[in-house]
Write an enzyme that holds these catalytic residues in place. Structure first.
Site, PDB file in Angstrom:
ATOM      1  N   GLU A   1       6.066   6.546  10.856  1.00  0.00           N
ATOM      2  CA  GLU A   1       7.029   5.441  10.791  1.00  0.00           C
ATOM      3  C   GLU A   1       7.065   4.823   9.398  1.00  0.00           C
ATOM      4  O   GLU A   1       7.881   3.978   9.106  1.00  0.00           O
ATOM      5  CB  GLU A   1       6.695   4.386  11.852  1.00  0.00           C
ATOM      6  CG  GLU A   1       5.339   3.695  11.721  1.00  0.00           C
ATOM      7  CD  GLU A   1       4.187   4.487  12.358  1.00  0.00           C
ATOM      8  OE1 GLU A   1       4.241   5.735  12.363  1.00  0.00           O
ATOM      9  OE2 GLU A   1       3.227   3.835  12.818  1.00  0.00           O
ATOM     10  N   ARG A   2       6.141   5.268   8.506  1.00  0.00           N
ATOM     11  CA  ARG A   2       6.106   4.661   7.171  1.00  0.00           C
ATOM     12  C   ARG A   2       6.980   5.414   6.173  1.00  0.00           C
ATOM     13  O   ARG A   2       7.340   4.873   5.135  1.00  0.00           O
ATOM     14  CB  ARG A   2       4.677   4.614   6.655  1.00  0.00           C
ATOM     15  CG  ARG A   2       3.810   3.805   7.581  1.00  0.00           C
ATOM     16  CD  ARG A   2       2.487   3.561   6.978  1.00  0.00           C
ATOM     17  NE  ARG A   2       1.441   3.764   7.964  1.00  0.00           N
ATOM     18  CZ  ARG A   2       0.164   3.797   7.675  1.00  0.00           C
ATOM     19  NH1 ARG A   2      -0.228   3.660   6.425  1.00  0.00           N
ATOM     20  NH2 ARG A   2      -0.719   3.959   8.612  1.00  0.00           N
TER      21      ARG A   2
ATOM     22  N   GLU B   1     -14.039   7.390   5.525  1.00  0.00           N
ATOM     23  CA  GLU B   1     -12.890   7.898   4.768  1.00  0.00           C
ATOM     24  C   GLU B   1     -12.177   6.692   4.163  1.00  0.00           C
ATOM     25  O   GLU B   1     -11.641   5.859   4.888  1.00  0.00           O
ATOM     26  CB  GLU B   1     -11.934   8.660   5.700  1.00  0.00           C
ATOM     27  CG  GLU B   1     -10.756   9.253   4.955  1.00  0.00           C
ATOM     28  CD  GLU B   1      -9.759   9.993   5.862  1.00  0.00           C
ATOM     29  OE1 GLU B   1      -9.496   9.534   6.998  1.00  0.00           O
ATOM     30  OE2 GLU B   1      -9.237  11.026   5.419  1.00  0.00           O
TER      31      GLU B   1
ATOM     32  N   CYS C   1      -5.679  14.527   2.519  1.00  0.00           N
ATOM     33  CA  CYS C   1      -6.825  14.816   3.388  1.00  0.00           C
ATOM     34  C   CYS C   1      -7.751  15.810   2.717  1.00  0.00           C
ATOM     35  O   CYS C   1      -8.889  15.978   3.144  1.00  0.00           O
ATOM     36  CB  CYS C   1      -6.361  15.348   4.721  1.00  0.00           C
ATOM     37  SG  CYS C   1      -5.458  16.849   4.493  1.00  0.00           S
TER      38      CYS C   1
ATOM     39  N   LYS D   1       7.989  13.443  15.822  1.00  0.00           N
ATOM     40  CA  LYS D   1       7.813  11.993  15.665  1.00  0.00           C
ATOM     41  C   LYS D   1       7.142  11.816  14.311  1.00  0.00           C
ATOM     42  O   LYS D   1       5.919  11.891  14.184  1.00  0.00           O
ATOM     43  CB  LYS D   1       6.931  11.459  16.797  1.00  0.00           C
ATOM     44  CG  LYS D   1       7.093   9.992  17.146  1.00  0.00           C
ATOM     45  CD  LYS D   1       6.841   9.026  16.027  1.00  0.00           C
ATOM     46  CE  LYS D   1       5.380   8.863  15.678  1.00  0.00           C
ATOM     47  NZ  LYS D   1       5.182   8.081  14.419  1.00  0.00           N
TER      48      LYS D   1
ATOM     49  N   PHE E   1       1.639   9.876   7.218  1.00  0.00           N
ATOM     50  CA  PHE E   1       2.476   9.396   6.103  1.00  0.00           C
ATOM     51  C   PHE E   1       2.246  10.158   4.813  1.00  0.00           C
ATOM     52  O   PHE E   1       3.072  10.115   3.905  1.00  0.00           O
ATOM     53  CB  PHE E   1       2.232   7.896   5.867  1.00  0.00           C
ATOM     54  CG  PHE E   1       1.001   7.594   5.047  1.00  0.00           C
ATOM     55  CD1 PHE E   1       1.054   7.649   3.659  1.00  0.00           C
ATOM     56  CD2 PHE E   1      -0.214   7.274   5.642  1.00  0.00           C
ATOM     57  CE1 PHE E   1      -0.076   7.394   2.887  1.00  0.00           C
ATOM     58  CE2 PHE E   1      -1.346   7.028   4.889  1.00  0.00           C
ATOM     59  CZ  PHE E   1      -1.272   7.090   3.512  1.00  0.00           C
TER      60      PHE E   1
HETATM   61  P1  NAD Z   1      -2.308   7.750  11.423  1.00  0.00           P
HETATM   62  O1  NAD Z   1      -3.302   8.317  12.381  1.00  0.00           O
HETATM   63  O2  NAD Z   1      -2.259   6.286  11.233  1.00  0.00           O
HETATM   64  O3  NAD Z   1      -0.828   8.197  11.876  1.00  0.00           O
HETATM   65  C1  NAD Z   1      -0.526   9.520  12.192  1.00  0.00           C
HETATM   66  C2  NAD Z   1       0.501   9.546  13.307  1.00  0.00           C
HETATM   67  O4  NAD Z   1      -0.068   8.993  14.500  1.00  0.00           O
HETATM   68  C3  NAD Z   1       1.735   8.712  12.985  1.00  0.00           C
HETATM   69  O5  NAD Z   1       2.885   9.416  13.391  1.00  0.00           O
HETATM   70  C4  NAD Z   1       1.522   7.438  13.785  1.00  0.00           C
HETATM   71  O6  NAD Z   1       2.732   6.870  14.231  1.00  0.00           O
HETATM   72  C5  NAD Z   1       0.696   7.904  14.967  1.00  0.00           C
HETATM   73  N1  NAD Z   1      -0.228   6.855  15.435  1.00  0.00           N
HETATM   74  C6  NAD Z   1      -0.948   6.009  14.660  1.00  0.00           C
HETATM   75  N2  NAD Z   1      -1.685   5.189  15.427  1.00  0.00           N
HETATM   76  C7  NAD Z   1      -1.442   5.524  16.706  1.00  0.00           C
HETATM   77  C8  NAD Z   1      -1.915   5.043  17.970  1.00  0.00           C
HETATM   78  N3  NAD Z   1      -2.785   4.039  18.052  1.00  0.00           N
HETATM   79  N4  NAD Z   1      -1.457   5.619  19.087  1.00  0.00           N
HETATM   80  C9  NAD Z   1      -0.587   6.620  19.024  1.00  0.00           C
HETATM   81  N5  NAD Z   1      -0.086   7.108  17.860  1.00  0.00           N
HETATM   82  C10 NAD Z   1      -0.512   6.582  16.717  1.00  0.00           C
HETATM   83  O7  NAD Z   1      -2.544   8.508  10.052  1.00  0.00           O
HETATM   84  P2  NAD Z   1      -1.875   8.200   8.651  1.00  0.00           P
HETATM   85  O8  NAD Z   1      -2.457   6.942   8.118  1.00  0.00           O
HETATM   86  O9  NAD Z   1      -0.406   8.336   8.734  1.00  0.00           O
HETATM   87  O10 NAD Z   1      -2.415   9.436   7.794  1.00  0.00           O
HETATM   88  C11 NAD Z   1      -3.639   9.421   7.119  1.00  0.00           C
HETATM   89  C12 NAD Z   1      -4.715  10.137   7.905  1.00  0.00           C
HETATM   90  O11 NAD Z   1      -4.301  11.467   8.194  1.00  0.00           O
HETATM   91  C13 NAD Z   1      -6.010  10.296   7.122  1.00  0.00           C
HETATM   92  O12 NAD Z   1      -7.090  10.063   7.996  1.00  0.00           O
HETATM   93  C14 NAD Z   1      -5.999  11.743   6.664  1.00  0.00           C
HETATM   94  O13 NAD Z   1      -7.249  12.319   6.444  1.00  0.00           O
HETATM   95  C15 NAD Z   1      -5.317  12.392   7.825  1.00  0.00           C
HETATM   96  N6  NAD Z   1      -4.718  13.655   7.443  1.00  0.00           N
HETATM   97  C16 NAD Z   1      -5.367  14.798   7.815  1.00  0.00           C
HETATM   98  C17 NAD Z   1      -4.840  16.020   7.436  1.00  0.00           C
HETATM   99  C18 NAD Z   1      -5.534  17.273   7.814  1.00  0.00           C
HETATM  100  O14 NAD Z   1      -4.894  18.334   7.717  1.00  0.00           O
HETATM  101  N7  NAD Z   1      -6.780  17.234   8.245  1.00  0.00           N
HETATM  102  C19 NAD Z   1      -3.649  16.074   6.686  1.00  0.00           C
HETATM  103  C20 NAD Z   1      -3.020  14.881   6.345  1.00  0.00           C
HETATM  104  C21 NAD Z   1      -3.563  13.671   6.732  1.00  0.00           C
END
Ligand code: NAD
Length: 517
Positions: free
Chosen positions: A198-199, A402, A303, A195, A171
């Site tokens: 969803e937020r 985090e 991140c 994909k 997101f």
């Molecule tokens: P998230 O893991 O909740 O969601 C990311 C994606 O995974 C979404 O599309 C979501 O629908 C999917 N997802 C979530 N839970 C799932 C599950 N149980 N099973 C399958 N798919 C699932 O992450 P977020 O809250 O959207 O983003 C924040 C996180 O992303 C933080 O931890 C941040 O550090 C990380 N991030 C890392 C980088 C990097 O380059 N290292 C960049 C941006 C964000």
């Protein structure tokens, strides 16, 4: 209800773009070049984090719709993979032009759904645009190797696309991260199924329309919405050859494990806890401004946010001034002029962040600046957390986890060696920074600190796209990192030809069965 500025933006976005609504309607899937309404029986709500107003609804794509997207991407691959590289390059030239032209629309959609400030949202688009711009250099980027082995034999290699690929995105950067894949997967001849989070699906839908206008044929770029069910379909579908994931540790590990055993190539950028080190010889104002910007900007939801500051020796005396920098920041709705921090993504995120802050005194630490219960007069329902500074030791939960909010954790060290040891004990390795005027200290730091992205007097050292994203350790799973040369590597496989064109027929009639050398 939406603020007047947000309401105006919502009307504009909804009127102009086919795939997304910002006035309470449904977000469409984008399959085979069509924006299609899902027949899903489960819908997820997207709400304005500054007011809780319903912005739109996102479908949990059905199995049949998902299969249609895969079929469209598979069919398009047959011709797209054979289009000339100049044609694909030209699509990137068009796309970069269209993104620049419509940056503000994408940014408005981001502010409405994600909450960050308008200038920060423009930066989100801008960092993705840089990757599209780098993709226009594909004709040099994919040049192969050729060696004349002997006068009648050549060996040469080429890079070919993989097939249908997928991107699963978080997101916090709804434009930038989608554009990493939108550009590099397609310019290398693959087709892509995205994909998005969803937020905040709106930016991806505008990007889909721009890809179409830029000349991507139907089926090259597709969008399916949803959460875990849709993601699991992506992991399991045999037509998908590679998955690019960015998000949190739990989802990332799940996706990596599930997809790898199905034989897919996976790159997964995960969570982070980025430390900076403040040396007493640093430029004070540059350092404190940079730390406050990197810790509290985007409400700490980057991140590459700086979430830990290690003050070495006498630099501790600057902590009160750092707190003043945090206090001076304006917290409000993302469209309000002069806002420095918008709301965090959801009420649940606010609760999580506030409970980490509450844990600090319970575990023996100190809250130096408390952003809990932050009220913004015009946005009484917003998920606001004010800039927060806490002092911890490395065994406390606010240090170890985090937090992903505007919370800066301060720890102290007597020496640079001690500071580096703290950094290297962290399971994460996304980024780190040092503030110093000494070349010798900086050189030691960049050599010994383990994270993959090092800033020297730079708080957010995100590499430009001619380099690659280089998070290390627990911040990355996979073998081939994102964008830059490795991005092209991720989306291609190598084929090496060895060719013999002898001048005359062989004189012997007996076959040789030994291994040719
Ligand atoms: P998230 O893991 O909740 O969601 C990311 C994606 O995974 C979404 O599309 C979501 O629908 C999917 N997802 C979530 N839970 C799932 C599950 N149980 N099973 C399958 N798919 C699932 O992450 P977020 O809250 O959207 O983003 C924040 C996180 O992303 C933080 O931890 C941040 O550090 C990380 N991030 C890392 C980088 C990097 O380059 N290292 C960049 C941006 C964000």
């Amino acid at each position: 209800s939406l603020s007047p500025l947000a309401a105006k933006a919502a009307e504009e976005v909804s009127a102009k773009w086919k795939g997304t609504s910002a006035t309470g309607g449904n977000t469409k899937n984008y399959i085979g070049g069509e924006f299609v309404e899902s027949k899903a029986d489960r819908w997820l709500e997207v709400r304005d984090p500054a007011s809780q107003t319903l912005i739109n609804r996102v479908p949990e794509t059905t199995g049949a719709e998902f299969d249609q997207a895969i079929a469209a991407a598979s069919e398009a691959y047959k011709t797209w993979s054979k289009t000339s590289i100049m044609r694909r390059q030209r699509v990137m030239f068009e796309l970069q032009h269209l993104i620049r032209q419509h940056t503000n629309d994408i940014a408005k959609s981001i502010v409405l759904e994600q909450g960050k400030t308008f200038v920060d949202a423009q930066g989100d688009v801008g960092r993705g645009l840089q990757v599209v711009e780098s993709a226009t250099a594909i004709t040099s980027g994919l040049l192969g190797d050729k060696l004349e082995v002997t006068t009648d034999m050549d060996t040469y290699s080429r890079r070919t696309p993989l097939g249908v690929t997928a991107a699963i995105t978080p997101f916090n950067f709804p434009a930038m991260i989608v554009l990493w894949s939108a550009a590099l997967a397609t310019v290398t001849g693959n087709t892509l199924v995205v994909k998005p989070s969803e937020r905040d699906p709106g930016a991806t839908m505008i990007i889909a329309e721009l890809c179409e206008r830029a000349g991507m044929p139907p089926g090259v770029f597709n969008v399916v919405h949803g959460s875990a069910d849709t993601v699991n379909r992506i992991c399991d579908d045999p037509a998908i050859k590679a998955i690019s994931f960015v998000g949190g540790d739990n989802a990332g590990k799940h996706i990596y494990d599930r997809a790898i055993v199905k034989g897919k190539r996976v790159q997964a950028n995960l969570g982070a806890k980025n430390h900076c080190v403040v040396m007493p010889d640093a430029n004070k104002n540059l350092t404190l401004n940079a730390i406050a910007g990197a810790a509290f900007g985007a409400a700490g939801q980057r991140c590459m946010a700086l979430s830990v500051a290690i003050f070495v020796g006498e630099s501790r005396q600057w902590i009160p001034e750092l707190i003043e920098r945090g206090q001076a920041l304006k917290v409000s709705g993302g469209f309000e002029p002069g806002t420095d921090l918008g709301p965090v993504i959801s009420p649940q995120a606010k609760e999580r962040i506030e409970s980490y802050i509450a844990s600090v005194p319970k575990e023996g630490g100190k809250i130096l600046l408390d952003g809990r219960g932050y009220q913004v007069a015009d946005y009484p329902e917003g998920n606001f957390v004010g800039p927060t500074v806490v002092e911890c030791t490395t065994d406390m939960s606010a240090y170890k986890n985090e937090i992903f909010g505007p919370v800066l954790t301060i720890v102290s060290a007597e020496t640079l060696d001690e500071a580096i040891e703290i950094i290297n004990k962290s399971k994460y390795g996304n980024g780190t920074a040092i503030f110093t005027n000494s070349g010798t200290i900086a050189r030691k730091f960049e050599t010994e600190a383990e994270p993959g992205q090092i800033g020297i007097n730079v708080a957010v050292p995100v590499p430009l796209p001619m380099f690659n994203w280089s998070g290390n350790k627990g911040s990355f799973m996979g073998d081939i990192p994102f964008y830059g040369k490795t991005g092209l590597e991720f989306y291609t496989q190598r084929k090496t030809t060895t060719a013999l064109w002898p001048h005359a027929d062989a004189t012997s009639t007996r076959a040789s069965v030994a291994m040719p050398q």
